[in-house]
Every structure is written in structure tokens, then in C-alpha cells.
Design an enzyme around this catalytic site. Sequence first.
Site, PDB file in Angstrom:
ATOM      1  N   ASP A  39       0.858  -1.200   0.000  1.00  0.00           N
ATOM      2  CA  ASP A  39       0.000   0.000   0.000  1.00  0.00           C
ATOM      3  C   ASP A  39       0.881   1.233   0.000  1.00  0.00           C
ATOM      4  OD1 ASP A  39      -1.849   2.106   0.786  1.00  0.00           O
ATOM      5  OD2 ASP A  39      -3.208   0.510   1.413  1.00  0.00           O
ATOM      6  N   ASN A  98      -6.751  -5.578  -4.257  1.00  0.00           N
ATOM      7  CA  ASN A  98      -7.764  -4.752  -3.585  1.00  0.00           C
ATOM      8  C   ASN A  98      -7.524  -3.252  -3.774  1.00  0.00           C
ATOM      9  OD1 ASN A  98      -9.692  -4.100  -1.114  1.00  0.00           O
ATOM     10  ND2 ASN A  98      -7.713  -3.155  -0.645  1.00  0.00           N
ATOM     11  N   SER A 164     -16.448  -4.275  -7.837  1.00  0.00           N
ATOM     12  CA  SER A 164     -17.498  -3.402  -7.307  1.00  0.00           C
ATOM     13  C   SER A 164     -18.774  -3.634  -8.098  1.00  0.00           C
ATOM     14  CB  SER A 164     -17.089  -1.935  -7.447  1.00  0.00           C
ATOM     15  OG  SER A 164     -18.194  -1.091  -7.185  1.00  0.00           O
ATOM     16  N   TYR A 177     -14.087   4.257 -13.024  1.00  0.00           N
ATOM     17  CA  TYR A 177     -14.066   3.301 -11.911  1.00  0.00           C
ATOM     18  C   TYR A 177     -14.872   2.044 -12.252  1.00  0.00           C
ATOM     19  CZ  TYR A 177     -14.915   1.437  -7.218  1.00  0.00           C
ATOM     20  OH  TYR A 177     -15.014   0.612  -6.118  1.00  0.00           O
ATOM     21  N   LYS A 181     -13.455  -1.879 -12.856  1.00  0.00           N
ATOM     22  CA  LYS A 181     -13.911  -3.028 -12.069  1.00  0.00           C
ATOM     23  C   LYS A 181     -14.545  -4.093 -12.968  1.00  0.00           C
ATOM     24  CE  LYS A 181     -12.611  -1.591  -8.013  1.00  0.00           C
ATOM     25  NZ  LYS A 181     -11.624  -2.351  -7.223  1.00  0.00           N
ATOM     26  N   THR A 211     -15.943   2.639   4.796  1.00  0.00           N
ATOM     27  CA  THR A 211     -14.539   3.046   4.712  1.00  0.00           C
ATOM     28  C   THR A 211     -14.520   4.553   4.429  1.00  0.00           C
ATOM     29  OG1 THR A 211     -14.292   2.824   2.323  1.00  0.00           O
ATOM     30  CG2 THR A 211     -13.970   0.816   3.629  1.00  0.00           C
TER      31      THR A 211
END
Length: 318
Positions: A39, A98, A164, A177, A181, A211
Site C-alpha cells: 500500500d 484490492n 465493485s 471506476y 472493475k 470506509t
Amino acid sequence: MTETTLAGRVAIVTGGARGIGAAIARALVDAGASVVVADNGTAIDGNAPDPVVAENAAAQMGPRAAPFTTTLGSPEAATALVRATLDRFGALDIVVNNAAIIRDAFIFKAAPADWDAVIRTNLSAAYYLLGAATPVLRDHAKAGRGGIGDKPVYRWGRIVNIISSAAFYGNYGQTAYGASKGGLFGLTRNVAHDLARAGITCNAVAPFAHTRVTESIVPANDAQAAYKARALTVDPRHVGTLVAYLASEAAQSITGQLFGVRGRDVFLFSQPRPIAHAISTGRDFDPASLARAVEANFAGKFAELVTDLEAFNTDPIV
Ligand SMILES: NC(=O)c1ccc[n+]([C@@H]2O[C@H](COP(=O)([O-])OP(=O)(O)OC[C@H]3O[C@@H](n4cnc5c(N)ncnc54)[C@H](O)[C@@H]3O)[C@@H](O)[C@H]2O)c1
């Protein structure tokens, strides 16, 4: 030793320092695995990376967690990540893609540079990592690594891609996005085929959880505002549990599948397959005869144009 233990396994979790990725990394560590928390500590839009984020997260997870802070999204970074994992823990069994960024804009206002950044981080980075990691997984398979108890054959290579529901419902302003996905799900299916003979599984998970990203949702209508309020009640730990299960011996026969998880509700998604046919008999369709056949055969069967936020605007089971 239970069928869900991950003792002795080694995992990479990209984006593993925050939110859902951190919950996944923690669940894998709790199940006995060693985990590289890959990360770069970036903002939601991919700007302002900070290596301290992964260093702190890994330190909190204990001695079986190690940080890797290079920005993912190039073949070089992927190779370095796999090499660092082998250097630190001596093997690789589980890869969880992820990490993701979001740069939302309506298609008629979007900047190509934002598309490039989102596709690179959310899709190309996963492709590069699987390109670097799967030779190692296959070598482990050939060498018989991973047998437990009276099962001497390799039964461990595991890939989980976090996608997603934006991929197959869509949303307002999420073209890059959602497309990234959707691409990641296509990658999942194809990698599952490529690795089936080696006994390595590849599945996708569409998560729903509280989140910083959920907090950042700007509702486009009342239904989305209600969705956001509900989503903020959902703990990401449930995603960790599902991924730890998919990484375990118990899930050996499951590959190419798409799961959802929203609190204590774990679900299996259908996948696009033909659900209705219009067939021309005797001669080819022309547009007018096709219009009649579509009306006769497809009416009432079209997918409703709702966003994922509207489709899942129900009380989560938390
Ligand atoms: N939160 C939800 O409800 C939800 C819904 C659907 C899908 N998802 C997916 O779940 C995953 C996690 O989402 P989240 O809400 O925890 O997001 P988040 O932004 O909190 O965490 C993502 C992490 O990825 C890291 N990252 C981003 N780009 C990186 C790069 N190039 N290299 C290395 N690390 C990088 C970030 O530093 C961050 O720590 C994402 O794939 C997201 O698309 C989340």
C-alpha cells in the site's frame, strides 16, 4: 488443523493498509498467514502517497505482516513486490488485488488522464501483479508446496480480486471506476481458466462496507443518501472473513465466481448468460423484423437501469 487455517501460507494484499484491504490483511494474519501489506498510502484519488500508512498498519498487525510501499501500476513494481515477498517470507500462496482509486466525473466532462490513472491502478496493476505472481504459484504447484495432513498435492494457490457492483449496475459519474472493475472481473474469469489445471483458484468479490470511500459519497438523490447512511453501518471485517475463506483449503473447488458481501449477508452473484433469444427463420432479420422479434422475445426481460446505490438501498444485516 482445520480446513480454513492459513498457517504457513504467504499472502500479498494490495491496498492492505486501510479500509477493506486492512480488514482482509488482518483476517489472513488471524487465520495464520504471513501478509505483505502492499500500500502506498495514497489519497482516494491516487495523489499524495505516504509510506508511513502501510508501515504503521503492518506494525499493528504483528510480526507476520510486512509493508511494501512502492506505488503499484507498473510491471516493475509488480516484480519488485513479488521479489520482496519471496525475500521476506520465502513463498507466495495468496494474492488479493484490492488497491483502487476513484476519480469520478460524468463521461461528458471526464479527463482522459483520470481514466488512465484509474485503469492503471485498479486494473493494469492487478494484471501486472498476476503476471509476476502466477509463475511463482505454478512453480509451487509443481513442487507440491501446500499439501496438508494426508493431502500431499498442491491445493493452495489463491487469487481474489476486489471489484465493485459499479461494474455491472453502473453509477452516475463512475465511468472510469466502473469500467476498471468490469475489466477486473473479466480478468478474473480468464485467469481462472488459465490456472484451473494447476489447481489455483481466482474469484472476485464485490464488497460493501464503511470506509473513507463510503464516507466520501456525495448522494445524487434521496435513494443514494439513504444508501450512504446504511452503508456507514457496515463493518469491513466481514469482507476479510469471506476472503480468508476463499483463500483456504475449504474453497479449493470454487473458481471463476463472483461473490458479494454486505455485513453478515454473503451472496453469490449470477453472471451474464443468454436469457432470451430472437431467431430469424428462413431469412435474415432486417431491422423491422428484428424490432418485432425483440418485442416478442425480450420485452419485460431487459435489465433495469438502476445504480448500484439504488439497487442495494435496503437495510444491511450488520
Ligand atoms: N467501500 C466500499 O463499500 C466498496 C464498495 C465497492 C468496492 N470497493 C472496493 O474495495 C477496495 C477497497 O476499498 P476501500 O473503500 O477500502 O478504499 P480505501 O481508499 O480506503 O483503500 C484503498 C487502499 O489502496 C491503496 N492504494 C491506492 N492506490 C494504490 C497504488 N497504486 N499502489 C498501492 N496502494 C494503493 C490506498 O493507499 C488505500 O490504502 C477497492 O478495490 C474498492 O474499489 C469498496
